[in-house]
Design a protein around this motif. Structure first.
Motif, short mmCIF file in Angstrom:
data_model
loop_
_atom_site.label_atom_id
_atom_site.label_comp_id
_atom_site.label_asym_id
_atom_site.label_seq_id
_atom_site.Cartn_x
_atom_site.Cartn_y
_atom_site.Cartn_z
N PHE A 81 29.17 5.86 24.31
CA PHE A 81 28.77 4.52 23.86
C PHE A 81 29.93 3.52 23.86
O PHE A 81 29.79 2.42 23.36
CB PHE A 81 28.17 4.59 22.46
CG PHE A 81 26.86 5.31 22.41
CD1 PHE A 81 25.69 4.70 22.84
CD2 PHE A 81 26.78 6.62 21.94
CE1 PHE A 81 24.48 5.37 22.80
CE2 PHE A 81 25.58 7.29 21.89
CZ PHE A 81 24.42 6.67 22.33
N GLY A 82 31.10 3.91 24.36
CA GLY A 82 32.23 3.00 24.40
C GLY A 82 31.91 1.75 25.20
O GLY A 82 30.94 1.71 25.97
N ALA A 83 32.73 0.69 25.02
CA ALA A 83 32.44 -0.60 25.65
C ALA A 83 32.35 -0.47 27.17
O ALA A 83 31.57 -1.16 27.81
CB ALA A 83 33.51 -1.62 25.27
N ARG A 84 33.18 0.42 27.74
CA ARG A 84 33.15 0.53 29.19
C ARG A 84 32.44 1.81 29.67
O ARG A 84 32.38 2.07 30.86
CB ARG A 84 34.58 0.48 29.74
CG ARG A 84 34.88 -0.87 30.36
CD ARG A 84 36.37 -1.07 30.58
NE ARG A 84 37.01 -1.69 29.43
CZ ARG A 84 38.27 -1.45 29.06
NH1 ARG A 84 39.01 -0.58 29.71
NH2 ARG A 84 38.80 -2.08 28.03
N ALA A 85 31.93 2.58 28.70
CA ALA A 85 31.19 3.80 29.06
C ALA A 85 29.81 3.40 29.58
O ALA A 85 29.31 2.32 29.24
CB ALA A 85 31.04 4.70 27.84
N PRO A 86 29.21 4.24 30.44
CA PRO A 86 27.95 3.85 31.09
C PRO A 86 26.85 3.42 30.10
O PRO A 86 26.31 2.32 30.24
CB PRO A 86 27.55 5.12 31.85
CG PRO A 86 28.46 6.21 31.37
CD PRO A 86 29.67 5.56 30.83
N VAL A 87 26.55 4.25 29.13
CA VAL A 87 25.45 3.92 28.21
C VAL A 87 25.82 2.72 27.36
O VAL A 87 25.03 1.79 27.17
CB VAL A 87 25.09 5.13 27.32
CG1 VAL A 87 23.96 4.76 26.37
CG2 VAL A 87 24.71 6.32 28.18
N GLY A 88 27.05 2.72 26.85
CA GLY A 88 27.52 1.62 26.00
C GLY A 88 27.46 0.29 26.73
O GLY A 88 26.96 -0.70 26.19
N ALA A 89 27.93 0.27 28.00
CA ALA A 89 27.94 -0.96 28.77
C ALA A 89 26.51 -1.44 29.04
O ALA A 89 26.19 -2.62 28.89
CB ALA A 89 28.67 -0.74 30.09
N TRP A 90 25.65 -0.49 29.36
CA TRP A 90 24.25 -0.82 29.65
C TRP A 90 23.56 -1.43 28.42
O TRP A 90 22.89 -2.46 28.50
CB TRP A 90 23.52 0.43 30.10
CG TRP A 90 22.08 0.17 30.46
CD1 TRP A 90 21.60 -0.32 31.63
CD2 TRP A 90 20.95 0.39 29.61
NE1 TRP A 90 20.25 -0.43 31.58
CE2 TRP A 90 19.81 -0.01 30.34
CE3 TRP A 90 20.78 0.87 28.31
CZ2 TRP A 90 18.53 0.06 29.82
CZ3 TRP A 90 19.50 0.93 27.78
CH2 TRP A 90 18.38 0.54 28.54
N LEU A 91 23.76 -0.79 27.26
CA LEU A 91 23.15 -1.27 26.02
C LEU A 91 23.65 -2.69 25.71
O LEU A 91 22.89 -3.55 25.30
CB LEU A 91 23.49 -0.34 24.86
CG LEU A 91 22.66 0.93 24.75
CD1 LEU A 91 23.19 1.82 23.64
CD2 LEU A 91 21.19 0.60 24.48
N GLN A 99 24.83 -4.97 27.83
CA GLN A 99 24.36 -5.98 28.78
C GLN A 99 22.86 -6.25 28.65
O GLN A 99 22.44 -7.41 28.71
CB GLN A 99 24.68 -5.53 30.21
CG GLN A 99 26.11 -5.88 30.61
CD GLN A 99 26.61 -4.98 31.72
OE1 GLN A 99 25.81 -4.45 32.50
NE2 GLN A 99 27.93 -4.80 31.78
N THR A 100 22.08 -5.21 28.52
CA THR A 100 20.63 -5.43 28.53
C THR A 100 20.06 -5.77 27.17
O THR A 100 19.22 -6.64 27.04
CB THR A 100 19.88 -4.19 29.08
OG1 THR A 100 20.29 -3.07 28.32
CG2 THR A 100 20.18 -3.97 30.55
N LEU A 101 20.51 -5.06 26.12
CA LEU A 101 19.91 -5.28 24.79
C LEU A 101 20.85 -5.99 23.83
O LEU A 101 20.46 -6.37 22.73
CB LEU A 101 19.49 -3.93 24.18
CG LEU A 101 18.49 -3.11 24.99
CD1 LEU A 101 18.37 -1.72 24.42
CD2 LEU A 101 17.13 -3.78 25.01
N GLY A 102 22.08 -6.17 24.23
CA GLY A 102 23.04 -6.84 23.36
C GLY A 102 23.45 -6.00 22.17
O GLY A 102 23.89 -6.52 21.15
#
Lengths: 355, 223
Positions: B68-78, B80-83
């Motif tokens: 969930f890190g800022a640059r980790a895949p899931v973290g970045a996705w969350l 960008q898409t859901l804020g």
């Protein structure tokens, strides 16, 4: 009504291979523990899926495996379990209404007031199952099953966990129900007494197989069919013939006339009569000057000795009786099949409105 | 009695734990239901669910950063898409607490489900109750004491979570500095020992309050 059951099932070392068709209003499933009674009940209710089998109620096919299996929640078959199984966190009222609220048709349910009244539940409604006695729990479980508006009621030894006093408290309710309800019932029991009071048809099970099937009056006094349990003296239909002035009534049956304490019903009423095997004494000559009112001329048909006891099967007219005496008495009287004897009936139990 | 900083840490702790337990509860119930029914593969699921109980919390925090890190895949996705951003935020602290205390909830609910009488479920079936109906009206009430005591125990445990929170969302006063992190911060500062002692006493009081509340609640429900 007709109930058609054909089951093949295996649970560990126990194998069930039972089939029967009954048309009775109250059918008893009778047999010792471990004979497969509860498995059959579970299979009819849809709580277990047999390996192979067919269950049909009045032509409505509930199980036809492999292939069709209607789940329990859609069978509309009420079950009263031995341990009542009331929902502990609901009041008696909510327990009673659990099935009622979910029933799509309430045609067979009767009204809530009627069921509450029939089973004497009014004082219990606000209480929790925890505080109820065993007998009260059984009554609530029975009411709950009735109010779900089932098309058939399965009673799986509803009295087995109760002591004799409690049993005596519930039996009249069950009798009332058997008489009143148009609802067919399958009553599971290993108590010959209960079966005799309630059932008109009997299916005898042994080791997962149907050993015998027939009318209650016929089967319960058949020493071979009910081997291994204390037999019943007799159960048969009778008609009130006369009310005499001396406080006694005469009732006629297929085999003679019995004298009983004056009955409250009118002449011509049909009755169900039960005799206990222990209440039938035997004499070789017609006894004179005795206090018992009833002496019946009979013929010895068969004898079964177990330990110190001897069960003597008698034929009185077309009615079968069983007398339980000691093996010593049997030897002393020299009883053998074919011998003419007199049966002295010490006590007669009569119930109104038979099957 | 409490300084504004202490009050902030206390309120934050309560909020983080409350949100963590509330969000994890439905999932814990479903997981417990699955585990109690024992279909194929539940050993693996059970193992994964109970992992946070035995893993070092620091490792859990690190794994959360990886996912969930800022640059980790899931973290970045969350983001960008859901804020939704977990890093350096109290919501991240709640996520870490939820994950750590999840096994406690699952375990308590599962025990309650397994001790529920299957005969009552059968009775409900013969009375016409379908699957969801049985779950809500029969199974859930039977498991309620387990659910409540599991939730309260998890809440009390979440109040004490340290390693996963400090690794995942750092130690930011007012945002991610819950009571244990505040104690740690006080101990790091010169002369902060008395402050640490005050916070420690506060933690002990909180733990006692919620543990006895859990005990009380489950006893009330059994009755």
């Amino acid at each position: 009504m007709s109930l058609e059951v054909f089951l093949r099932h295996r649970m560990g070392v126990f194998s069930l291979a039972a089939e029967f068709v009954t048309h009775g209003k109250v059918t008893a499933l009778f047999g010792p523990s471990g004979s497969g009674k509860s498995t059959i009940v579970a299979a009819i209710a849809g709580l277990i899926r047999p390996r192979q089998g067919r269950v049909a109620l009045d032509g409505r096919v509930l199980t036809d495996l492999p292939g069709l299996f209607v789940p329990a929640e859609r069978r509309r078959i009420g079950v009263v379990f031995q341990d009542a199984r009331l929902f502990p966190r609901m009041s008696v009222r909510d327990n009673l209404l659990f099935g009622w609220r979910r029933a799509e048709s309430k045609a067979n349910a009767g009204t809530i007031a009627h069921v509450v009244d029939l089973l004497g539940l009014a004082p219990l409604l606000a209480r929790r199952p925890r505080g109820l006695s065993g007998g009260e729990k059984s009554r609530v479980a029975l009411g709950r099953a009735l109010l779900a508006s089932p098309e058939m009621l399965l009673l799986d030894e509803p009295l087995a966990s109760l002591d004799a006093a409690r049993r005596g408290e519930i039996l009249p309710y069950l009798e009332k129900l058997a008489r009143e309800a148009k609802l067919p019932m399958l009553y599971v029991s290993h108590q010959v007494e209960e079966v005799a009071r309630l059932a008109d048809e009997v299916v005898v099970l042994e080791n997962g197989r149907v050993k015998a099937q027939g009318m209650a009056f016929d089967l319960l006094t058949d020493l071979d069919a009910v081997a291994g349990v204390p037999p019943l003296g007799a159960v048969f239909e009778a008609t009130i013939q006369e009310h005499r002035g001396d406080g006694l009534s005469l009732i006629a049956f297929d085999g003679g006339v019995l004298t009983v304490r004056r009955l409250p019903h009118s002449v011509g009423s049909r009755l169900r009569v039960r005799l206990r095997a222990e209440d039938i004494m035997l004499a070789l000559a017609e006894p004179q000057a005795i206090s018992a009112n009833n002496v019946l001329a009979c013929t010895v048909k068969a004898i079964r000795t177990s330990g110190d006891e001897a069960d003597i099967q008698l034929l009185c007219g077309a009615t079968r009786l069983v007398s339980r005496i000691t093996a010593a008495s049997r030897a002393r009287l020299g009883l053998e099949p074919g011998l003419a004897v007199y049966a002295i009936v010490k006590s007669v139990t009569v119930e109104r409105g038979a099957a | 009695m409490l300084t504004p900083a202490e009050t902030a840490a206390l309120m934050l702790s309560l909020r983080v734990s409350g949100v963590a337990v509330a969000c994890a509860l439905p999932l814990a119930f479903l997981t417990a239901l699955l585990l109690a029914k024992k279909p194929v593969g539940t050993t693996v699921v059970g193992g994964i669910v109970h992992l946070p109980l035995v893993l070092p919390p620091v490792a859990v925090g690190y794994l959360l950063l990886v996912v969930f890190g800022a640059r980790a895949p899931v973290g970045a996705w969350l983001d960008q898409t859901l804020g939704i951003r977990f890093v350096f935020s109290w919501t991240g602290a709640a996520l870490a607490s939820a994950l750590i205390t999840f096994p406690l909830q699952v375990r308590a609910i599962r025990l309650a489900l397994e001790s529920a009488d299957p005969g009552l479920i059968e009775a409900a079936r013969t009375l016409g109750a379908r699957r969801l109906d049985r779950l809500v009206n029969v199974t859930l009430p039977l498991a309620l004491p387990g659910v409540v005591s599991g939730a309260i125990t998890a809440f009390a445990a979440a109040l004490g979570e340290f390693g996963a929170i400090i690794t995942f969302v750092s130690n930011i006063p007012g945002e991610t500095q819950t009571l244990p992190l505040a104690i740690y911060a006080a101990l790091q500062a010169p002369g902060g020992e008395s402050e640490a002692a005050r916070l420690c006493v506060l933690s002990i009081l909180l733990a006692l309050i919620f543990l006895s509340a859990g005990e009380f609640a489950s006893r009330r429900i059994w009755r």
